[in-house]
Design a protein around this motif. Structure first.
Motif, PDB file in Angstrom:
ATOM      1  N   GLN A 120     -13.898  19.124   6.031  1.00 35.74           N
ATOM      2  CA  GLN A 120     -15.349  18.934   6.012  1.00 35.74           C
ATOM      3  C   GLN A 120     -15.690  17.505   5.588  1.00 35.74           C
ATOM      4  N   TYR A 121     -15.011  17.024   4.557  1.00 36.73           N
ATOM      5  CA  TYR A 121     -15.257  15.663   4.068  1.00 36.73           C
ATOM      6  C   TYR A 121     -14.953  14.625   5.149  1.00 36.73           C
ATOM      7  N   GLU A 122     -13.835  14.801   5.856  1.00 38.15           N
ATOM      8  CA  GLU A 122     -13.453  13.844   6.897  1.00 38.15           C
ATOM      9  C   GLU A 122     -14.493  13.793   8.011  1.00 38.15           C
ATOM     10  N   TRP A 123     -15.044  14.956   8.369  1.00 36.93           N
ATOM     11  CA  TRP A 123     -16.071  14.979   9.409  1.00 36.93           C
ATOM     12  C   TRP A 123     -17.352  14.289   8.938  1.00 36.93           C
ATOM     13  N   ILE A 124     -17.729  14.536   7.697  1.00 37.52           N
ATOM     14  CA  ILE A 124     -18.934  13.899   7.158  1.00 37.52           C
ATOM     15  C   ILE A 124     -18.787  12.381   7.194  1.00 37.52           C
ATOM     16  N   VAL A 125     -17.655  11.896   6.705  1.00 41.67           N
ATOM     17  CA  VAL A 125     -17.414  10.451   6.658  1.00 41.67           C
ATOM     18  C   VAL A 125     -17.344   9.868   8.066  1.00 41.67           C
ATOM     19  N   LYS A 126     -16.669  10.573   8.977  1.00 39.46           N
ATOM     20  CA  LYS A 126     -16.526  10.051  10.343  1.00 39.46           C
ATOM     21  C   LYS A 126     -17.883   9.911  11.025  1.00 39.46           C
ATOM     22  N   ILE A 127     -18.716  10.924  10.921  1.00 43.70           N
ATOM     23  CA  ILE A 127     -20.033  10.863  11.558  1.00 43.70           C
ATOM     24  C   ILE A 127     -20.892   9.784  10.910  1.00 43.70           C
ATOM     25  N   LYS A 128     -20.920   9.774   9.589  1.00 47.79           N
ATOM     26  CA  LYS A 128     -21.767   8.814   8.875  1.00 47.79           C
ATOM     27  C   LYS A 128     -21.353   7.373   9.170  1.00 47.79           C
ATOM     28  N   GLU A 129     -20.061   7.076   9.071  1.00 52.49           N
ATOM     29  CA  GLU A 129     -19.599   5.698   9.234  1.00 52.49           C
ATOM     30  C   GLU A 129     -19.693   5.221  10.681  1.00 52.49           C
ATOM     31  N   ASN A 130     -19.453   6.103  11.644  1.00 53.36           N
ATOM     32  CA  ASN A 130     -19.599   5.689  13.043  1.00 53.36           C
ATOM     33  C   ASN A 130     -21.057   5.431  13.395  1.00 53.36           C
ATOM     34  N   LEU A 131     -21.965   6.200  12.815  1.00 54.62           N
ATOM     35  CA  LEU A 131     -23.389   5.927  13.021  1.00 54.62           C
ATOM     36  C   LEU A 131     -23.775   4.593  12.389  1.00 54.62           C
ATOM     37  N   GLU A 132     -23.193   4.288  11.238  1.00 53.32           N
ATOM     38  CA  GLU A 132     -23.445   2.986  10.606  1.00 53.32           C
ATOM     39  C   GLU A 132     -23.020   1.851  11.539  1.00 53.32           C
ATOM     40  N   ILE A 133     -21.895   2.030  12.217  1.00 52.62           N
ATOM     41  CA  ILE A 133     -21.409   1.008  13.150  1.00 52.62           C
ATOM     42  C   ILE A 133     -22.386   0.843  14.308  1.00 52.62           C
ATOM     43  N   ILE A 134     -22.863   1.962  14.849  1.00 58.87           N
ATOM     44  CA  ILE A 134     -23.779   1.909  15.991  1.00 58.87           C
ATOM     45  C   ILE A 134     -25.055   1.148  15.636  1.00 58.87           C
ATOM     46  N   PHE A 135     -25.577   1.395  14.439  1.00 61.69           N
ATOM     47  CA  PHE A 135     -26.871   0.818  14.057  1.00 61.69           C
ATOM     48  C   PHE A 135     -26.733  -0.324  13.053  1.00 61.69           C
ATOM     49  N   ILE A 136     -25.575  -0.979  13.058  1.00 62.15           N
ATOM     50  CA  ILE A 136     -25.319  -2.039  12.084  1.00 62.15           C
ATOM     51  C   ILE A 136     -26.324  -3.185  12.186  1.00 62.15           C
ATOM     52  N   ASN A 137     -26.821  -3.447  13.381  1.00 62.80           N
ATOM     53  CA  ASN A 137     -27.743  -4.573  13.578  1.00 62.80           C
ATOM     54  C   ASN A 137     -29.211  -4.169  13.537  1.00 62.80           C
ATOM     55  N   ASN A 138     -29.476  -2.920  13.215  1.00 58.13           N
ATOM     56  CA  ASN A 138     -30.863  -2.456  13.110  1.00 58.13           C
ATOM     57  C   ASN A 138     -31.178  -2.187  11.639  1.00 58.13           C
ATOM     58  N   PRO A 139     -31.920  -3.088  10.994  1.00 58.38           N
ATOM     59  CA  PRO A 139     -32.187  -2.924   9.559  1.00 58.38           C
ATOM     60  C   PRO A 139     -33.127  -1.771   9.241  1.00 58.38           C
ATOM     61  N   GLN A 140     -33.747  -1.195  10.271  1.00 59.93           N
ATOM     62  CA  GLN A 140     -34.715  -0.124  10.049  1.00 59.93           C
ATOM     63  C   GLN A 140     -34.159   1.252  10.419  1.00 59.93           C
ATOM     64  N   VAL A 141     -32.859   1.421  10.218  1.00 61.42           N
ATOM     65  CA  VAL A 141     -32.245   2.744  10.388  1.00 61.42           C
ATOM     66  C   VAL A 141     -31.442   3.037   9.126  1.00 61.42           C
ATOM     67  N   PHE A 142     -31.910   4.007   8.361  1.00 62.24           N
ATOM     68  CA  PHE A 142     -31.240   4.393   7.120  1.00 62.24           C
ATOM     69  C   PHE A 142     -30.361   5.607   7.384  1.00 62.24           C
ATOM     70  N   ILE A 143     -29.089   5.502   6.989  1.00 61.62           N
ATOM     71  CA  ILE A 143     -28.115   6.575   7.214  1.00 61.62           C
ATOM     72  C   ILE A 143     -27.466   6.917   5.879  1.00 61.62           C
ATOM     73  N   ALA A 144     -27.345   8.201   5.595  1.00 68.57           N
ATOM     74  CA  ALA A 144     -26.761   8.606   4.313  1.00 68.57           C
ATOM     75  C   ALA A 144     -25.977   9.896   4.472  1.00 68.57           C
ATOM     76  N   GLY A 145     -25.057  10.101   3.545  1.00 67.32           N
ATOM     77  CA  GLY A 145     -24.283  11.332   3.506  1.00 67.32           C
ATOM     78  C   GLY A 145     -24.503  12.053   2.190  1.00 67.32           C
ATOM     79  N   ASP A 146     -24.795  13.347   2.270  1.00 63.36           N
ATOM     80  CA  ASP A 146     -24.949  14.203   1.090  1.00 63.36           C
ATOM     81  C   ASP A 146     -25.981  13.651   0.107  1.00 63.36           C
TER      82      ASP A 146
END
Length: 236
Positions: free
Chosen positions: A27-53
Motif C-alpha cells: 500500500q505504501y509503495e503504491w501511495i508513493v508511486k502515484i504521488k511522486e509520479n504526479l509531482e513529476i508531471i506537474f513539476i512546472n505548474n506552481p498551482q498544483v498541490f499534491i499530497a499523500g496522507d
C-alpha cells in the motif's frame, strides 16, 4: 466561558489523526508511486498541490470529521508545505482528484463513508485500487454526483491526463507523454541507464575526435614533407 473562536485552531483541527500512513509495504509503495509520479508531471505548474496522507478539513467545523486521502491533487492551490489541508485557508478549493489504495484493514463501512465524503465535498475524480484483488474502480462527478466510471480500462483522467490500464497482472498508470508510472527504484535505474548511455556516447564521440585529430596530424605531416620535396600542393 471559552467560545469556539477563542480556542486555538490547531487544537480544534489537529494535523494528525494518529493513524499510520499505510498498513503494509505494498500500500505504501503504491501511495508513493502515484504521488511522486504526479509531482513529476506537474513539476512546472506552481498551482498544483499534491499530497499523500494529508488530513483534509472541508469545513471549519468540529462537527465534520476530516479524512486523509492516500493521495490528493488540488488544482489552483500553490505547492508548499502544509500540516493539513484546511479548505477555508485554500480559497475554499477542495481537492479535485483523490486516490485510495485499499489495505486489508480498510472496512467496507470506512470506504463507503469516504465515497460519501468525497461526493458531498466536491471531489471531481475518485480512484480506488485494491492491489490484493487487483481491482480498480473510479468515479467521476457528473452534475452534482460522483458516478462510477464504466468501463474503467484505458480511462484517461480529465484532470490529470493520465491513463489507467487494468489487466490480469493488475494496474498500470501512464503519464500524458506515454511513459509508465515507475517506482523510485525504477526511476533511479532509468536515470542511471540514461547517464551510462550518455557517457558511452561521449566516449564514442571523444574516440572519433581523437581518430580525426590523428588523421589530420598525419595529413599535415605528409603535406609538410611534400612541400619540403618541392611539390606544390596548390597545383592541379
Amino acid at each position: 466561558m471559552v467560545s469556539f473562536l477563542d480556542v486555538d485552531e490547531d487544537v480544534l483541527f489537529p494535523d494528525s489523526d494518529e493513524q499510520p500512513m499505510a498498513d503494509n509495504t505494498e500500500q505504501y509503495e503504491w501511495i508513493v508511486k502515484i504521488k511522486e509520479n504526479l509531482e513529476i508531471i506537474f513539476i512546472n505548474n506552481p498551482q498544483v498541490f499534491i499530497a499523500g496522507d494529508l488530513l483534509w478539513y472541508p469545513l471549519k467545523s468540529t462537527l465534520v470529521a476530516p479524512v486523509a486521502p492516500d493521495v490528493m491533487v488540488a488544482f489552483g492551490r500553490p505547492k508548499g508545505k502544509r500540516g493539513s489541508y484546511r479548505q477555508w485557508r485554500e480559497e475554499n478549493i477542495p481537492p479535485q482528484v483523490v486516490f485510495e489504495i485499499l489495505s486489508p484493514n480498510n472496512t467496507k463501512a470506512e470506504m463507503t463513508r469516504k465515497l460519501e465524503f468525497y461526493n458531498i465535498y466536491g471531489v471531481e475524480e475518485y480512484y480506488l485500487y485494491n492491489p490484493k484483488k487487483l481491482r480498480f474502480q473510479g468515479w467521476q462527478r457528473e452534475t452534482k454526483k460522483l458516478t462510477e466510471i464504466i468501463p474503467i480500462n484505458n480511462w484517461i483522467s480529465p484532470r490529470l491526463g493520465i491513463r489507467f490500464v487494468v489487466d490480469s497482472s493488475g494496474l498500470e498508470i501512464y503519464r500524458p507523454d506515454g511513459q509508465k508510472f515507475l517506482t523510485s527504484i525504477e526511476l533511479d535505474n532509468q536515470v542511471q541507464q540514461e547517464r551510462q548511455r550518455a557517457e558511452t556516447e561521449k566516449l564514442k564521440a571523444d574516440k572519433q575526435k581523437l581518430k580525426a585529430d590523428k588523421q589530420k596530424r598525419r595529413a599535415d605531416r605528409l603535406a609538410q614533407r611534400l612541400r619540403e620535396l618541392g611539390v606544390n600542393l596548390e597545383e592541379e
